[in-house]
Design a protein around this motif. Structure first.
Motif, PDB file in Angstrom:
ATOM      1  N   GLY A 137       0.789  -1.227   0.000  1.00 18.62           N
ATOM      2  CA  GLY A 137       0.000   0.000   0.000  1.00 18.62           C
ATOM      3  C   GLY A 137       0.817   1.270   0.000  1.00 18.62           C
ATOM      4  O   GLY A 137       0.251   2.372   0.016  1.00 18.62           O
ATOM      5  N   MET A 138       2.151   1.182  -0.036  1.00 18.26           N
ATOM      6  CA  MET A 138       2.965   2.382   0.054  1.00 18.26           C
ATOM      7  C   MET A 138       4.129   2.417  -0.945  1.00 18.26           C
ATOM      8  O   MET A 138       4.435   3.462  -1.493  1.00 18.26           O
ATOM      9  N   TYR A 139       4.767   1.278  -1.158  1.00 15.34           N
ATOM     10  CA  TYR A 139       5.995   1.278  -1.952  1.00 15.34           C
ATOM     11  C   TYR A 139       5.674   1.251  -3.441  1.00 15.34           C
ATOM     12  O   TYR A 139       4.775   0.535  -3.890  1.00 15.34           O
ATOM     13  N   THR A 140       6.419   2.044  -4.194  1.00 10.43           N
ATOM     14  CA  THR A 140       6.285   2.050  -5.647  1.00 10.43           C
ATOM     15  C   THR A 140       7.688   2.069  -6.251  1.00 10.43           C
ATOM     16  O   THR A 140       8.649   2.460  -5.591  1.00 10.43           O
ATOM     17  N   GLU A 141       7.786   1.655  -7.487  1.00 11.15           N
ATOM     18  CA  GLU A 141       9.061   1.747  -8.221  1.00 11.15           C
ATOM     19  C   GLU A 141       8.756   2.021  -9.686  1.00 11.15           C
ATOM     20  O   GLU A 141       7.595   2.019 -10.108  1.00 11.15           O
TER      21      GLU A 141
END
Ligand SMILES: Nc1nc2c(c(=O)[nH]1)N[C@H]1C(S)=C(S)[C@@H](COP(=O)(O)O)O[C@H]1N2
Ligand SMILES: [Mo]
Length: 225
Positions: A137-141
């Motif tokens: 729900g928080m990490y993106t790349e």
């Protein structure tokens, strides 16, 4: 450079931390896990540090898991773990390096080439880049399409000779072998094909978007641990 990286890392962790006690664990990893060999005998050497910016380790049910490939594609995909495992597998054995300096030698990974998934989905004209969205729900790349086409960029389901553990981002994580660890998004849920690079979680906190090991973030190729 080292001090500024440490500063950035801590600032990012503090900004991302929501749970009491998490700030204290920013300097020490949440968990250390043996990478085998002599390093397993030396505290802090040849060990994975388990990272999670939410302060929690998601436990994702492998039997209902699906990887979504959506956005600028001809055929959106929703692939179960079984379907991923039935596709042609790529094996990689590489050192794993975090930009903060720790390194685990010769880690064995198994997964499906991202390029293969993109071929199956059919990338539409105008597509330039990919967003990776974690089920935490928080990490993106992010990666450019050219980076995603490299043969050593995989959607991984096995690591260290076993199915990916919850701590390492199971059941499926991204593994971008030529780049620092922060590109390798854990608990991967969705790949979005988009028309421009959108910097990911750590990139919004100061790290390089192009995270080539040895050629980014002000670091050289020399071993730093
Ligand atoms: N979802 C998610 N993916 C993540 C991270 C994270 O905090 N959350 N940390 C990144 C960083 S900085 C590194 S070095 C590696 C660490 O992988 P590990 O936790 O399996 O050791 O995961 C990357 N992927
Ligand atoms: Mo990292």
């Amino acid at each position: 450079v080292f001090l500024s990286l440490v500063g950035l890392g801590l600032a990012g962790v503090v900004a991302g931390g929501r749970f009491q006690g998490w700030v204290g664990s920013a300097v020490a990893p949440l968990v250390s896990q043996g990478g085998g060999g002599i390093g397993a005998l030396i505290p802090g050497a040849n060990r994975f540090r388990i990272y999670t910016v939410t302060g929690a380790l998601p436990a994702i049910d492998a039997s209902s898991y699906h990887l979504e490939v959506v956005g600028l594609v001809e055929r959106p995909l929703s692939l179960s773990l079984e379907q991923l495992r039935a596709m042609r597998a790529t094996h990689l054995v590489r050192d794993f390096q975090c930009v903060t300096g720790w390194r685990v030698p010769s880690v064995h990974w198994v997964g499906v080439r991202l390029a293969h998934l993109l071929d199956a989905a059919g990338v539409r004209p105008g597509a330039k880049a990919l967003n990776f969205v974690s089920l935490d729900g928080m990490y993106t790349e992010s990666l450019t399409l050219a980076q995603a086409a490299l043969p050593d960029v995989i959607v991984a389901y096995d690591m260290l000779g076993a199915p990916l553990s919850d701590a390492h981002g199971g059941p499926v994580r991204l593994y971008v072998a030529p780049m620092y660890g922060y590109k390798s998004c854990k608990w991967l849920g969705r790949v979005e094909v988009v028309d421009r690079v959108e910097p990911g979680y750590w990139e919004q906190n100061g790290y390089a978007v192009d995270a080539w090991v040895g050629h980014s973030n002000g670091l050289s190729d020399a071993p730093i641990t």
